[in-house]
Design a protein around this motif. Structure first.
Motif, PDB file in Angstrom:
ATOM      1  N   LYS A 151      50.922  35.090  21.207  1.00 33.10           N
ATOM      2  CA  LYS A 151      51.246  34.255  22.429  1.00 33.10           C
ATOM      3  C   LYS A 151      50.050  32.689  22.468  1.00 33.10           C
ATOM      4  O   LYS A 151      48.656  33.006  21.309  1.00 33.10           O
ATOM      5  N   ASP A 152      50.285  31.761  22.125  1.00 32.11           N
ATOM      6  CA  ASP A 152      49.454  30.803  22.127  1.00 32.11           C
ATOM      7  C   ASP A 152      48.466  29.962  23.111  1.00 32.11           C
ATOM      8  O   ASP A 152      48.459  29.038  22.998  1.00 32.11           O
ATOM      9  N   THR A 153      48.072  30.534  23.896  1.00 33.42           N
ATOM     10  CA  THR A 153      47.443  29.645  25.218  1.00 33.42           C
ATOM     11  C   THR A 153      46.391  30.587  24.946  1.00 33.42           C
ATOM     12  O   THR A 153      46.332  32.209  25.516  1.00 33.42           O
ATOM     13  N   LEU A 157      45.569  32.229  21.803  1.00 33.27           N
ATOM     14  CA  LEU A 157      46.009  31.387  21.058  1.00 33.27           C
ATOM     15  C   LEU A 157      44.465  32.195  19.817  1.00 33.27           C
ATOM     16  O   LEU A 157      44.368  31.671  18.729  1.00 33.27           O
ATOM     17  N   LYS A 178      52.741  26.658  17.389  1.00 34.50           N
ATOM     18  CA  LYS A 178      51.991  25.593  18.457  1.00 34.50           C
ATOM     19  C   LYS A 178      51.412  24.154  17.939  1.00 34.50           C
ATOM     20  O   LYS A 178      51.409  22.887  18.037  1.00 34.50           O
ATOM     21  N   GLU A 179      50.752  24.345  16.931  1.00 35.45           N
ATOM     22  CA  GLU A 179      50.297  23.580  15.592  1.00 35.45           C
ATOM     23  C   GLU A 179      50.753  22.108  15.135  1.00 35.45           C
ATOM     24  O   GLU A 179      50.448  21.344  14.462  1.00 35.45           O
ATOM     25  N   ASP A 182      55.858  18.071  16.673  1.00 32.96           N
ATOM     26  CA  ASP A 182      57.546  18.632  16.803  1.00 32.96           C
ATOM     27  C   ASP A 182      59.041  16.926  16.613  1.00 32.96           C
ATOM     28  O   ASP A 182      58.108  16.342  15.830  1.00 32.96           O
ATOM     29  N   VAL A 188      63.185  24.528  19.872  1.00 32.03           N
ATOM     30  CA  VAL A 188      61.818  24.903  19.498  1.00 32.03           C
ATOM     31  C   VAL A 188      62.382  26.591  18.523  1.00 32.03           C
ATOM     32  O   VAL A 188      61.353  26.477  17.309  1.00 32.03           O
ATOM     33  N   HIS A 212      57.021  34.151  22.052  1.00 33.22           N
ATOM     34  CA  HIS A 212      58.360  35.070  21.075  1.00 33.22           C
ATOM     35  C   HIS A 212      58.729  36.270  21.396  1.00 33.22           C
ATOM     36  O   HIS A 212      59.591  36.448  20.332  1.00 33.22           O
TER      37      HIS A 212
END
Length: 293
Positions: A151-153, A157, A178-179, A182, A188, A212
């Motif tokens: 989980k990247d929020t 995060l 996420k970092e 793109d 994705v 994920h």
């Protein structure tokens, strides 16, 4: 003039002179430079029966011809020193000085006992320099990095950042998807696989359901990537992948509490390294094109 006063005035010393004096006779708390052709730049200090050899690599960027940029390689050296220290090499106090774009300095300390045989003393200094250079080169050549998924929020995060910080302290290159920038035309899933396939292994934080879960089977089953799953005790994103831990040798789950997260990361890394080593040995013993001649 006393021996201590002699050394205070003697800024440089050759290996021959140092051998004549003897390592145990070097005055305490006086830093002297060992100056010898074809020998690493280093400074020697004795405190009791302990020798601190401060090794310095000076990268002069105007004459740097390595395939990797000087700054990139210098930072790889720092990571290599951290990894070697964890593996038991008596290094400490690594630092990098790259404020001057033309001159970059990497420094670290080799610790030895003062009663070490002089020939071994010389050998260890040469080895200390060579293994750092070789490990840094290997880390860059073989993409010795770790992809971190989860989980990247919000708090998720923050947890990934905590995992990342610990891994970087251990000397690993790390990626949080996420970092990473793109690429137009890349999905994705393609992005995840691109970073996953270029990493040594993957760490998946699996305590909460998030994106994920879509990536999980592609990473572990399709791409067969060595995967460390971190999961808070009593929690979990889903039961759907639970049987994979039994079916697949390349994935293993490690449960943690807030207090034991870093410890479980370390255990996961040990497991992953051992798994890759055993798998590599199996390949060399059983695949004709990998067998040693």
């Amino acid at each position: 003039m006393t021996e201590g006063e002699y050394f205070e005035d003697f800024e440089e010393i050759s290996l021959t002179e140092l051998k004549e004096i003897g390592l145990t006779n070097v005055p305490e708390n006086i830093s002297i430079q060992i100056f010898e052709n074809n020998f690493p730049q280093c400074y020697l200090t004795r405190a009791g029966n302990q020798l601190s050899i401060r090794i310095e690599e000076h990268i002069y960027t105007k004459y740097w011809f390595h395939k990797y940029h000087a700054s990139v390689f210098a930072n790889a050296m720092i990571k290599a020193i951290k990894r070697l220290t964890i593996e038991g090499i008596p290094f400490s106090d690594e630092e990098i000085d790259e404020e001057d774009e033309v001159h970059i300095f990497v420094r670290w300390t080799l610790n030895e006992n003062s009663d070490i045989e002089f020939e071994k003393f010389i050998e260890n200094i040469n080895t200390a320099f060579d293994i750092v250079f070789e490990r840094a080169n290997s880390m860059l050549e073989n993409s010795d990095s770790i992809l971190i998924l989860g989980k990247d929020t919000g708090e998720g995060l923050e947890l990934l950042k905590r995992i990342q910080s610990h891994l970087e302290n251990l000397g690993f290159y790390t990626y949080i998807i996420k970092e990473q920038p793109d690429i137009i035309g890349e999905s994705v899933m393609q992005k995840v696989l691109r970073f996953g396939l270029s990493s040594r292994y993957v760490i998946i934080e699996n305590s909460e359901p998030t994106g994920h879960l879509y990536e999980f089977p592609h990473i572990t089953k399709f791409a067969e990537l060595t995967s460390i799953v971190l999961q808070r005790k009593g929690e979990g994103a889903t039961w759907m992948f639970e049987d994979l831990y039994h079916k697949l040798n390349s994935i293993k789950k490690f449960e943690y509490t807030n207090e034991t997260l870093e410890e479980q990361i370390n255990q996961g890394i040990d497991w992953a390294d051992n798994y890759l080593k055993e798998f590599g040995n199996y390949q060399k013993e059983n695949l004709p094109w990998m067998k040693k001649k």
